[in-house]
Design a protein around this motif. Structure first.
Motif, PDB file in Angstrom:
ATOM      1  N   ASN A 198       0.831  -1.205   0.000  1.00  0.00           N
ATOM      2  CA  ASN A 198       0.000   0.000   0.000  1.00  0.00           C
ATOM      3  C   ASN A 198       0.864   1.253   0.000  1.00  0.00           C
ATOM      4  O   ASN A 198       0.576   2.217  -0.728  1.00  0.00           O
ATOM      5  CB  ASN A 198      -0.917  -0.017   1.229  1.00  0.00           C
ATOM      6  N   LEU A 199       1.926   1.245   0.803  1.00  0.00           N
ATOM      7  CA  LEU A 199       2.825   2.391   0.854  1.00  0.00           C
ATOM      8  C   LEU A 199       3.522   2.606  -0.484  1.00  0.00           C
ATOM      9  O   LEU A 199       3.662   3.746  -0.952  1.00  0.00           O
ATOM     10  CB  LEU A 199       3.863   2.186   1.965  1.00  0.00           C
ATOM     11  N   LYS A 200       3.945   1.533  -1.107  1.00  0.00           N
ATOM     12  CA  LYS A 200       4.584   1.646  -2.428  1.00  0.00           C
ATOM     13  C   LYS A 200       3.643   2.256  -3.456  1.00  0.00           C
ATOM     14  O   LYS A 200       4.044   3.096  -4.278  1.00  0.00           O
ATOM     15  CB  LYS A 200       5.065   0.270  -2.901  1.00  0.00           C
ATOM     16  N   ASN A 201       2.372   1.840  -3.403  1.00  0.00           N
ATOM     17  CA  ASN A 201       1.386   2.375  -4.348  1.00  0.00           C
ATOM     18  C   ASN A 201       1.142   3.860  -4.114  1.00  0.00           C
ATOM     19  O   ASN A 201       1.003   4.643  -5.060  1.00  0.00           O
ATOM     20  CB  ASN A 201       0.066   1.601  -4.224  1.00  0.00           C
ATOM     21  N   VAL A 202       1.098   4.246  -2.842  1.00  0.00           N
ATOM     22  CA  VAL A 202       0.891   5.659  -2.507  1.00  0.00           C
ATOM     23  C   VAL A 202       2.069   6.503  -2.992  1.00  0.00           C
ATOM     24  O   VAL A 202       1.889   7.571  -3.599  1.00  0.00           O
ATOM     25  CB  VAL A 202       0.690   5.830  -0.987  1.00  0.00           C
ATOM     26  N   LEU A 203       3.264   6.015  -2.739  1.00  0.00           N
ATOM     27  CA  LEU A 203       4.449   6.768  -3.150  1.00  0.00           C
ATOM     28  C   LEU A 203       4.578   6.855  -4.667  1.00  0.00           C
ATOM     29  O   LEU A 203       4.962   7.890  -5.210  1.00  0.00           O
ATOM     30  CB  LEU A 203       5.706   6.124  -2.550  1.00  0.00           C
ATOM     31  N   SER A 204       4.267   5.758  -5.344  1.00  0.00           N
ATOM     32  CA  SER A 204       4.377   5.748  -6.813  1.00  0.00           C
ATOM     33  C   SER A 204       3.346   6.663  -7.463  1.00  0.00           C
ATOM     34  O   SER A 204       3.550   7.125  -8.592  1.00  0.00           O
ATOM     35  CB  SER A 204       4.220   4.319  -7.334  1.00  0.00           C
ATOM     36  N   SER A 205       2.228   6.910  -6.772  1.00  0.00           N
ATOM     37  CA  SER A 205       1.208   7.807  -7.319  1.00  0.00           C
ATOM     38  C   SER A 205       1.621   9.268  -7.200  1.00  0.00           C
ATOM     39  O   SER A 205       1.075  10.125  -7.896  1.00  0.00           O
ATOM     40  CB  SER A 205      -0.131   7.581  -6.609  1.00  0.00           C
ATOM     41  N   GLN A 206       2.561   9.564  -6.319  1.00  0.00           N
ATOM     42  CA  GLN A 206       2.985  10.945  -6.095  1.00  0.00           C
ATOM     43  C   GLN A 206       4.400  11.230  -6.583  1.00  0.00           C
ATOM     44  O   GLN A 206       4.738  12.370  -6.878  1.00  0.00           O
ATOM     45  CB  GLN A 206       2.898  11.274  -4.600  1.00  0.00           C
ATOM     46  N   PHE A 207       5.219  10.189  -6.652  1.00  0.00           N
ATOM     47  CA  PHE A 207       6.611  10.363  -7.081  1.00  0.00           C
ATOM     48  C   PHE A 207       6.966   9.297  -8.111  1.00  0.00           C
ATOM     49  O   PHE A 207       6.321   8.250  -8.194  1.00  0.00           O
ATOM     50  CB  PHE A 207       7.581  10.250  -5.895  1.00  0.00           C
ATOM     51  N   LYS A 208       8.008   9.583  -8.863  1.00  0.00           N
ATOM     52  CA  LYS A 208       8.560   8.576  -9.762  1.00  0.00           C
ATOM     53  C   LYS A 208       9.534   7.723  -8.958  1.00  0.00           C
ATOM     54  O   LYS A 208      10.632   8.162  -8.636  1.00  0.00           O
ATOM     55  CB  LYS A 208       9.272   9.234 -10.943  1.00  0.00           C
ATOM     56  N   ILE A 209       9.122   6.506  -8.630  1.00  0.00           N
ATOM     57  CA  ILE A 209       9.960   5.661  -7.787  1.00  0.00           C
ATOM     58  C   ILE A 209      10.302   4.358  -8.505  1.00  0.00           C
ATOM     59  O   ILE A 209       9.632   3.953  -9.453  1.00  0.00           O
ATOM     60  CB  ILE A 209       9.283   5.343  -6.433  1.00  0.00           C
ATOM     61  N   LYS A 210      11.344   3.724  -8.001  1.00  0.00           N
ATOM     62  CA  LYS A 210      11.768   2.431  -8.529  1.00  0.00           C
ATOM     63  C   LYS A 210      11.995   1.490  -7.362  1.00  0.00           C
ATOM     64  O   LYS A 210      12.767   1.789  -6.450  1.00  0.00           O
ATOM     65  CB  LYS A 210      13.068   2.589  -9.331  1.00  0.00           C
ATOM     66  N   ASP A 211      11.279   0.360  -7.367  1.00  0.00           N
ATOM     67  CA  ASP A 211      11.408  -0.618  -6.289  1.00  0.00           C
ATOM     68  C   ASP A 211      12.645  -1.477  -6.536  1.00  0.00           C
ATOM     69  O   ASP A 211      12.692  -2.262  -7.486  1.00  0.00           O
ATOM     70  CB  ASP A 211      10.147  -1.486  -6.231  1.00  0.00           C
TER      71      ASP A 211
END
Length: 383
Positions: free
Chosen positions: A86-99
């Motif tokens: 859930n946290l990854k989804n929230v962050l990816s919706s606001q920032f360009k992130i790479k897991d």
């Protein structure tokens, strides 16, 4: 910001542009980024740590999630996969992130997990290899310790500015702060000569590289043993410096059989006795103990009296006995802070013989037998 030369603005050349978004590289960009991340995590139910401004926690019954930040890197520690996703989804919706998955290389460290041993190890073998190549020491001979015992070096007028002394000390300092506390004293001692180094100082600095080549596979190993209490060790070396006769303070704290916090520094005032030097060292260790206890309480809600070991019974009695006497009237008021910590049961002072005191590693150069014995006690082992 000032307008580019090729960009025309109606109304004159003295106008500037107002930024709608922080540009990478500006002084205020890092602050703007931190405010944005902080707002995002707080809106999603995370609580900001009062002690570590870059640590956030979220509790949901038995489940706990901890997020730590290092510039633009997110480190997520959780026992709940659903919350992690859930946290990854929230962050990816606001920032360009790479897991990047489970952390392995990080900030120059190699991190390894062992499920069978239930252990985590931190090492910097690749970083040391790069240092050896950078300073042309890949084919050097090895030595058993980072510094000779009872070494006393003085400043000299014949300063040698032709060697990258400061560059080497800075690189070694980064190593000593992260995973190699066994070189902390040597690096701290030699850093005094950053502006007055000679060929002799350069030789002693390169000796640390020779030691690192021999112990290149050493790192800190943490093992889950069921004991969640932090214990501390504090020591001092009285009048160690032959130039100004100031003592060295060294303390360290251990959790899960591995060292988690350490410090080595020269005391600011001259101690008149070994008891005085130890007393001032205990004061410094108490401040770190309070911080670590409070930080652990934020994470685990576990509150207890932290045990702090020292090897000077006179200093221990001075800390536990608040009676005023002539021998202590000249000591700075801030060092009597120790007595308050003991009386309030923040820490509990315990005696430990010098032969078993691992903090001795942070106050002076030792013989190889003691050096490796104390390293083992602090969880600094081959990994």
């Amino acid at each position: 910001m000032q307008k580019p030369d090729c960009y025309d603005v109606s109304g004159g050349s003295g106008k500037v542009l107002k930024l709608k978004k922080a540009i990478y590289g500006l002084k205020q960009a890092s602050r703007a980024w931190n405010k944005k991340v902080d707002q995002s995590l707080l809106e999603n139910g995370y609580c900001k740590s009062k002690l570590e401004p870059c640590m956030y926690t979220k509790m949901n019954g038995k489940f706990k999630t901890i997020v730590t930040l290092y510039v633009d890197d997110f480190f997520i520690f959780s026992n709940c996969k659903l919350e992690t996703e859930n946290l990854k989804n929230v962050l990816s919706s606001q920032f360009k992130i790479k897991d990047l998955g489970r952390v392995k290389p990080c900030l120059g460290m190699n991190i390894k997990f062992n499920k069978l041993e239930k252990s985590v190890t931190l090492s910097q073998e690749s970083y040391i290899n790069n240092l050896l190549q950078k300073f042309n020491m890949t084919d050097c001979k090895t030595v058993d310790t980072p510094m000779e015992t009872k070494l006393n070096v003085e400043c000299d007028k014949n300063v040698n500015n032709q060697v990258p002394y400061q560059q080497l000390i800075g690189s070694l300092m980064y190593l000593s702060v992260l995973t190699r506390p066994d070189i902390t004293f040597a690096v701290s001692y030699l850093s005094q000569f950053n502006n007055c180094h000679t060929d002799e100082h350069w030789a002693y600095a390169k000796r640390i590289l020779k030691y690192l080549k021999k112990t290149i596979n050493f790192g800190i190993k943490y093992c889950a043993d069921g004991n969640t209490k932090i214990k501390g060790f504090v020591d001092s070396d009285w009048a160690n410096d032959s130039v100004d006769r100031r003592s060295y303070t060294g303390f360290c704290f251990v959790l899960a059989n591995g060292i988690i916090s350490w410090e080595c520094k020269k005391q600011r005032t001259v101690a008149l006795s070994s008891c005085e030097a130890e007393y001032m060292a205990i004061s410094e260790a108490c401040k770190e103990a309070i911080y670590l206890k409070a930080l652990q309480f934020e994470i685990t809600n576990n509150m207890y009296t932290l045990t702090l070991f020292n090897d000077n019974q006179s200093a221990q009695r001075l800390s536990t006995n608040p009676v005023f006497h002539k021998k202590t009237k000249h000591i700075d008021v801030k060092h009597h802070f120790t007595r308050e910590c003991v009386s309030n049961r923040v820490v509990k002072l315990m005696y430990l013989p010098t032969a078993n005191m691992p903090a001795d590693l942070l106050t002076k150069s030792l013989c190889s037998k003691k050096h490796y014995n104390f390293m083992d006690l602090l969880g600094i082992v081959p990994v």
